[in-house]
Design a protein around this motif. Structure first.
Motif, short mmCIF file in Angstrom:
data_model
loop_
_atom_site.label_atom_id
_atom_site.label_comp_id
_atom_site.label_asym_id
_atom_site.label_seq_id
_atom_site.Cartn_x
_atom_site.Cartn_y
_atom_site.Cartn_z
N ASP A 28 5.63 0.52 4.14
CA ASP A 28 4.71 -0.24 3.28
C ASP A 28 3.41 0.55 3.19
OD1 ASP A 28 2.92 -2.00 2.14
OD2 ASP A 28 3.56 -3.72 3.33
N GLU A 29 3.19 1.18 2.02
CA GLU A 29 2.05 2.09 1.86
C GLU A 29 0.99 1.52 0.92
OE1 GLU A 29 3.78 6.01 1.06
OE2 GLU A 29 5.24 5.74 2.68
N ILE A 30 0.91 0.19 0.91
CA ILE A 30 0.05 -0.47 -0.09
C ILE A 30 -1.44 -0.16 0.09
CG2 ILE A 30 -0.19 -2.69 1.13
CD1 ILE A 30 0.42 -3.85 -1.86
N TYR A 31 -1.84 0.26 1.31
CA TYR A 31 -3.27 0.60 1.54
C TYR A 31 -3.51 2.11 1.51
CZ TYR A 31 -3.69 -4.30 2.86
OH TYR A 31 -3.67 -5.68 2.83
N GLU A 32 -2.60 2.90 0.93
CA GLU A 32 -2.71 4.36 1.04
C GLU A 32 -4.03 4.92 0.52
OE1 GLU A 32 -0.27 6.95 -1.39
OE2 GLU A 32 -0.13 5.46 -2.96
N HIS A 33 -4.62 4.27 -0.48
CA HIS A 33 -5.88 4.82 -1.03
C HIS A 33 -7.10 4.40 -0.24
CE1 HIS A 33 -4.45 6.95 -4.51
NE2 HIS A 33 -3.57 5.98 -4.69
N LEU A 34 -6.91 3.51 0.72
CA LEU A 34 -8.06 3.05 1.50
C LEU A 34 -8.00 3.65 2.90
CD1 LEU A 34 -8.13 -0.62 0.20
CD2 LEU A 34 -9.57 1.30 -0.49
N ILE A 35 -8.29 4.95 2.96
CA ILE A 35 -8.33 5.66 4.24
C ILE A 35 -9.70 6.33 4.34
CG2 ILE A 35 -7.37 7.57 5.60
CD1 ILE A 35 -4.66 6.91 4.63
N TYR A 36 -10.40 6.06 5.44
CA TYR A 36 -11.78 6.56 5.58
C TYR A 36 -11.84 7.78 6.49
CZ TYR A 36 -11.77 1.85 3.90
OH TYR A 36 -11.45 0.71 3.20
N GLU A 37 -10.88 7.89 7.42
CA GLU A 37 -10.74 9.10 8.23
C GLU A 37 -9.25 9.44 8.25
OE1 GLU A 37 -12.47 6.48 10.06
OE2 GLU A 37 -14.43 7.24 9.45
N GLY A 38 -8.94 10.71 8.08
CA GLY A 38 -7.53 11.10 8.10
C GLY A 38 -6.97 11.15 6.69
N GLU A 39 -5.64 11.30 6.62
CA GLU A 39 -4.99 11.46 5.30
C GLU A 39 -3.78 10.54 5.25
OE1 GLU A 39 -2.75 15.11 4.88
OE2 GLU A 39 -2.26 15.15 7.00
N HIS A 40 -3.38 10.20 4.03
CA HIS A 40 -2.15 9.43 3.91
C HIS A 40 -0.96 10.37 3.75
CE1 HIS A 40 0.71 6.30 3.08
NE2 HIS A 40 1.13 6.99 2.03
N VAL A 41 0.06 10.15 4.57
CA VAL A 41 1.30 10.91 4.44
C VAL A 41 2.42 9.89 4.30
CG1 VAL A 41 2.84 12.54 5.60
CG2 VAL A 41 0.37 12.72 5.94
N SER A 42 3.26 10.06 3.29
CA SER A 42 4.42 9.18 3.19
C SER A 42 5.52 9.75 4.06
CB SER A 42 4.90 9.07 1.74
OG SER A 42 6.08 8.27 1.73
N ILE A 43 6.08 8.90 4.93
CA ILE A 43 7.12 9.37 5.85
C ILE A 43 8.33 9.91 5.07
CG2 ILE A 43 8.21 7.09 6.16
CD1 ILE A 43 8.60 7.92 9.16
#
Ligand code: PMP
Ligand code: GLU
Length: 396
Positions: free
Chosen positions: A201-216
């Motif tokens: 569930d990647e619904i918050y992917e755009h709300l990252i303040y530190e780090g990066e979003h990676v889809s598994i």
């Protein structure tokens, strides 16, 4: 006489707190709400314009049950552009919100008695959705000290011959935890080795303040084939009421989900689908603007909470929630009530200070209450002032 299944399902605590808050507000009470995670921003104008244009162009009829080709193409393009994932439109199923996409997923992959591993604290709806599809939720407890993260080894240890799937939610509701690429890689290896599905569930992917979003799903073809990616427009584009979410899965699962949906609800709203195309193809400017606000609010709240005696919180790296640790308050008496649980705290805080937060019990996080910072800075300042006054026993 209702069914045994219905009797086993509890109401959503996040939505109940929110409706209690809205009811109190409608009755003229001076209440401040930090309950449901719902962006306070209005839906961006270009998205609303697309919906109005859709109505005027007569796009008011049934669409294919899994969503219009235009929207499924826009979703497939988004996966390619943002996540490095190759999907065909036939791998995409658009539903009435990510919630519905998740329910379709469990309906499509679970047989009665199949176990689904859910790292806790988790979003309240996951275990209930699994039960709706006759599955058995199996939680793994994580701790604040470990950043609320589950490890690949802990997952391996929880897998039995009945395990069918693992739910991952990064960034997490309710903890704001974000897994790193390395952590996800290790989890993906276990999933592939044990041949279990990953519902990501990647619904918050755009709300990252530190780090990066990676889809598994993006590591290799094997894990991609086992992953069902869930996402939607509710949080990223401030579109909670429009009810558009989507799933991406292999051919077999996507087809099963589309079949289920074709009988259960048919297509999601045709006008909202046109609006979602505008959202997904309209650039990042609005997302970044909202994210800057969320980050400012988060920083302020974390600092304030940690400056108040009796409560504390760690720094969440994504989403728009803060888990406030209330364990030091347990056993203490406030306003004639001994606090024994997160429910006691949340009830008393709402009754005395008129501030709505979500008790941790529903997230399997008894020592915490959840604040959503998807609300204005004015509300945040007011809510925290009330917290300070409440804990120092200064209310009448
Ligand atoms: N997943 C998570 C983790 C959420 O917090 C939410 C919020 N409601 C959803 C899914 C569902 O979102 P929606 O149905 O509004 O798309
Ligand atoms: N997901 C949001 C929350 O956790 C909205 C409410 C809900 O759908 O449960 O508050």
């Amino acid at each position: 006489m209702i069914s045994k299944k219905a009797m086993g399902i509890s109401p959503s605590p996040t939505l109940s707190i929110d409706s209690k808050f809205k009811e109190m507000k409608a009755n003229g009470e001076d209440v401040v709400g930090f309950g449901a995670g719902e962006p306070d921003f209005d839906t961006p104008q270009h998205i609303k314009d697309a919906a109005i244009a859709a109505i005027n162009a007569g796009k008011t009829k049934y669409t294919p049950a899994a969503g219009t080709l235009a929207l499924r193409k826009a979703v497939a393009d988004k996966f390619k552009r943002e996540n490095g994932l190759d999907y065909k439109p036939s791998n995409i199923v658009v539903s009435n919100g990510a919630k519905h996409a998740l329910v379709n997923t469990f309906m499509a992959i679970l047989n009665p008695g199949d176990e689904v591993i859910i790292p806790a604290p988790y979003w309240v709806s996951y275990p209930e959705m699994v039960k709706l599809a006759d599955g058995v939720p199996v939680s793994i407890q994580t701790t604040e000290e470990d950043g609320f993260k589950v490890t690949a080894d802990e997952i391996r240890a929880a897998i039995t011959d009945k395990t069918k799937a693992l739910i991952l939610n990064s960034p997490s509701n309710p903890t704001g935890m974000v897994y790193t690429r390395e952590e996800l890689q290790a989890i993906a290896e276990v999933a592939v080795e044990k041949n279990i599905y990953v519902v990501s569930d990647e619904i918050y992917e755009h709300l990252i303040y530190e780090g990066e979003h990676v889809s598994i799903a993006s590591f290799n073809d094997k894990i991609k084939d086992l992953t069902i990616v869930i996402n939607g427009v509710s949080k990223t584009y401030a579109m909670t009421g429009w009810r558009i979410g989507y799933a991406a899965a292999n051919d077999e699962i996507a087809k099963a989900m589309a079949n289920i949906q074709s009988h259960a609800s048919s297509n999601p709203n045709s006008i909202a689908q046109e609006a979602a195309v505008a959202a997904l193809t309209g650039g990042d400017e609005e997302i970044l603007r909202m994210k800057r606000h969320f980050q400012k609010r988060r920083d302020f709240m974390v600092e304030m909470i940690n400056s108040i005696d009796g409560v504390s919180c760690s720094m969440p790296h994504g989403a728009f929630y803060i888990m406030m640790n209330i364990s030091k308050l347990k056993g203490k008496e406030l306003y004639g009530t001994v606090i024994t649980s997160s429910d006691d705290f949340a009830e008393l805080f709402l009754k005395v200070a008129k501030v709505a937060v979500v008790p941790g019990r529903g997230f399997e996080a008894e020592d915490f209450v959840r604040w959503s910072y998807a609300t204005s800075m004015d509300n945040i300042v007011e809510g925290l002032e009330r917290l300070k006054k409440f804990l120092s026993g200064k209310y009448e």
